[in-house]
Write an enzyme that holds these catalytic residues in place. Structure first.
Site, short mmCIF file in Angstrom:
data_model
loop_
_atom_site.label_atom_id
_atom_site.label_comp_id
_atom_site.label_asym_id
_atom_site.label_seq_id
_atom_site.Cartn_x
_atom_site.Cartn_y
_atom_site.Cartn_z
N GLY A 69 0.75 -1.12 -0.04
CA GLY A 69 0.07 -0.03 0.04
C GLY A 69 0.84 1.47 0.02
O GLY A 69 0.54 2.14 -0.72
N THR A 70 1.97 1.13 0.95
CA THR A 70 2.72 2.59 0.95
C THR A 70 3.22 2.94 -0.41
O THR A 70 3.22 3.93 -0.61
CB THR A 70 3.75 2.37 2.18
OG1 THR A 70 3.27 2.02 3.24
CG2 THR A 70 4.86 3.46 1.95
N SER A 196 -3.37 -3.03 -1.06
CA SER A 196 -2.18 -3.84 -0.32
C SER A 196 -2.84 -5.27 -0.02
O SER A 196 -3.78 -5.29 0.71
CB SER A 196 -1.85 -3.00 0.71
OG SER A 196 -0.84 -3.89 1.61
N ALA A 197 -1.99 -6.34 -0.50
CA ALA A 197 -2.47 -7.76 -0.37
C ALA A 197 -2.76 -7.98 1.24
O ALA A 197 -3.58 -8.98 1.61
CB ALA A 197 -1.61 -8.69 -0.90
N HIS A 198 -2.03 -7.53 2.25
CA HIS A 198 -1.96 -8.06 3.52
C HIS A 198 -3.20 -7.76 4.22
O HIS A 198 -3.40 -7.88 5.23
CB HIS A 198 -0.55 -7.88 4.36
CG HIS A 198 -0.35 -6.41 4.78
ND1 HIS A 198 -0.53 -6.05 5.94
CD2 HIS A 198 -0.04 -5.28 4.02
CE1 HIS A 198 -0.44 -4.80 6.05
NE2 HIS A 198 -0.03 -4.37 4.97
N CYS A 322 0.70 1.24 12.27
CA CYS A 322 1.76 2.05 11.98
C CYS A 322 2.39 2.96 12.79
O CYS A 322 3.22 3.57 12.81
CB CYS A 322 1.68 2.44 10.58
SG CYS A 322 0.48 3.39 10.07
N1 PLP Z 1 -3.33 3.14 3.49
C1 PLP Z 1 -4.03 2.73 4.41
C2 PLP Z 1 -5.39 3.20 4.77
C3 PLP Z 1 -3.46 1.81 5.46
O1 PLP Z 1 -4.36 1.27 6.47
C4 PLP Z 1 -2.05 1.33 5.28
C5 PLP Z 1 -1.60 0.24 6.33
O2 PLP Z 1 -2.28 0.29 7.21
C6 PLP Z 1 -1.48 1.80 4.31
C7 PLP Z 1 -2.05 2.73 3.17
C8 PLP Z 1 0.00 1.13 4.08
O3 PLP Z 1 -0.25 -0.12 3.41
P1 PLP Z 1 1.17 -1.23 3.62
O4 PLP Z 1 1.21 -1.71 4.98
O5 PLP Z 1 0.74 -2.29 2.74
O6 PLP Z 1 2.29 -0.44 3.09
#
Ligand code: PLP
Length: 380
Positions: A69-70, A196-198, A322
């Protein structure tokens, strides 16, 4: 163990894990190699791209694999900024994930200004608010589909329509929504969508960015010609194949899972209301992301609650995982107008399809016991 922190991450499903093992074992080639071992890996990649595209109503040429996702969010936002001409502006909602907020503020270094779009006390964003945030030089509006802390689902179709009418492109961070609510990118009218897959029982470290055909995005990584020359680096074939399996599984069971999650969340909330009279629910309980409940209680610390629950083998979160290292009040809770005391006494419960109604009731009762314990300690 009661695991109710699925918004932080989910357990990889058995079928996704099987797929990951199968592809890791049997498809050892590099998908860019021209020999048959490479072609076999490429086939897995193409199949996954088709499955994912179908799951969100996109074309397979509009799906680009990333490390999660990031990366998807960073690429969507910074890649569009690098394509914008002249001094530019971006508008993002005040309750975005830090991946969006910090990508937007990083752009200030190259002269891009950022406008924060406010939300109401339930985290809802109204089309009229984005209207006033869009300037003639706004190249992109970014609003998340579902919030990761309070679960509020935004009217993305209306918001994207407004952005388009005013000449701006639209990105949605759908990391919490993909696999959990029905999504069709054409119906939503978005230009970019991050996932994001996880978050949907796939593996960690893999995700995708949907880029509407013809959207002028610049690549951020220099290197090989992978992903149509837009995202360099050898693809994580096993992770991508497992992500596709996990997503198709979720999409197949969407109605059943949503019903189950709404039922156990509602039972949980009823139990909390019965046990904790001053409990405050954030967002729009009932119509938010299925399974996500944000709960605040005065005069207790969410972090202390989390540790008391952990001792009972219950896993929940105080907010965004996070940010669990941060002692600051969440920007999301602040944006919806929660006072500091309530914000500090906030827990995020995020059920997954493996949770049962019995667990939801146990969890509510354990939270109530922990709240009572902390309040008693405070009186001494
Ligand atoms: N965007 C949102 C809304 C999220 O909740 C998260 C992770 O918690 C992310 C982005 C980041 O995703 P990733 O952990 O796959 O980098």
């Amino acid at each position: 163990m009661i695991y109710a922190d699925n918004a932080a991450t989910t357990r990889i499903s058995d079928t996704a894990l099987e797929k990951w093992c199968e592809v890791s074992r049997l498809c050892g080639g590099n998908p860019s190699s021209l020999h048959r071992v490479g072609i076999q890996a490429k086939r897995e990649l193409n199949l996954a791209r088709e499955i994912i595209a179908e799951a969100i109503g996109a074309g397979s040429d509009e799906i680009f694999f990333t490390s999660g996702g990031t990366e998807s969010v960073n690429w969507g936002i910074k890649g569009m900024a690098l394509s914008a001409s002249g001094p530019a502006q971006i508008a993002v909602s005040a309750i975005e994930h830090h991946a969006v907020l910090r990508s937007a503020s990083a752009l200030e270094k190259i002269g891009v200004t950022c406008d924060l779009i406010p939300v109401d006390c339930q985290g809802n964003l109204h089309p009229c608010d984005i209207e006033s945030s869009i300037k003639p030089n706004t190249f992109l509006v970014s609003v998340m589909l579902a919030n990761n802390e309070i679960g509020t689902i935004q009217p993305i179709k209306e918001l994207a329509e407004t952005a388009r009418r005013r000449g701006a492109l639209f990105h949605t961070d759908a990391v919490q929504a993909v696999g959990h609510i029905p999504i069709n990118v054409y119906q939503l009218g978005v230009d970019l969508l991050s996932a994001s897959a996880h978050k949907f029982n796939g593996p960690r470290g893999v995700g995708f960015l949907y880029v509407r055909r013809g959207t002028p995005i610049t690549s951020l990584l220099s290197g090989g010609a992978q992903e149509s020359n837009l995202r360099a680096g050898t693809e994580n074939v096993a992770g991508i194949a497992a992500m596709a399996v996990a997503l198709s599984e979720h999409v197949r069971n969407l109605d059943k899972e949503e019903k189950h999650l709404r039922q156990i969340s509602s039972r949980f909330c009823d139990e909390i209301r019965r046990e904790i009279h001053d409990a405050h629910f954030n967002g729009n309980p009932g119509s938010s992301l299925p399974g996500l409940v944000s709960l605040s209680v005065r005069c207790v610390s969410g972090e202390s609650l989390l540790h008391l629950l952990d001792m009972k083998e219950i896993a929940v979160s105080t907010g965004a995982a996070c940010d669990s290292q941060s002692t600051q009040v969440s920007h999301v809770l602040r944006a919806i107008g929660l006072d500091d005391e309530l914000a500090k006494g906030t827990l995020r419960i995020s059920f997954g399809y493996e949770n049962t109604e019995e667990q939801a009731v146990t969890l509510a009762r354990e939270i109530a016991k922990a709240v009572a314990k902390l309040k008693t300690a405070l009186k001494r």
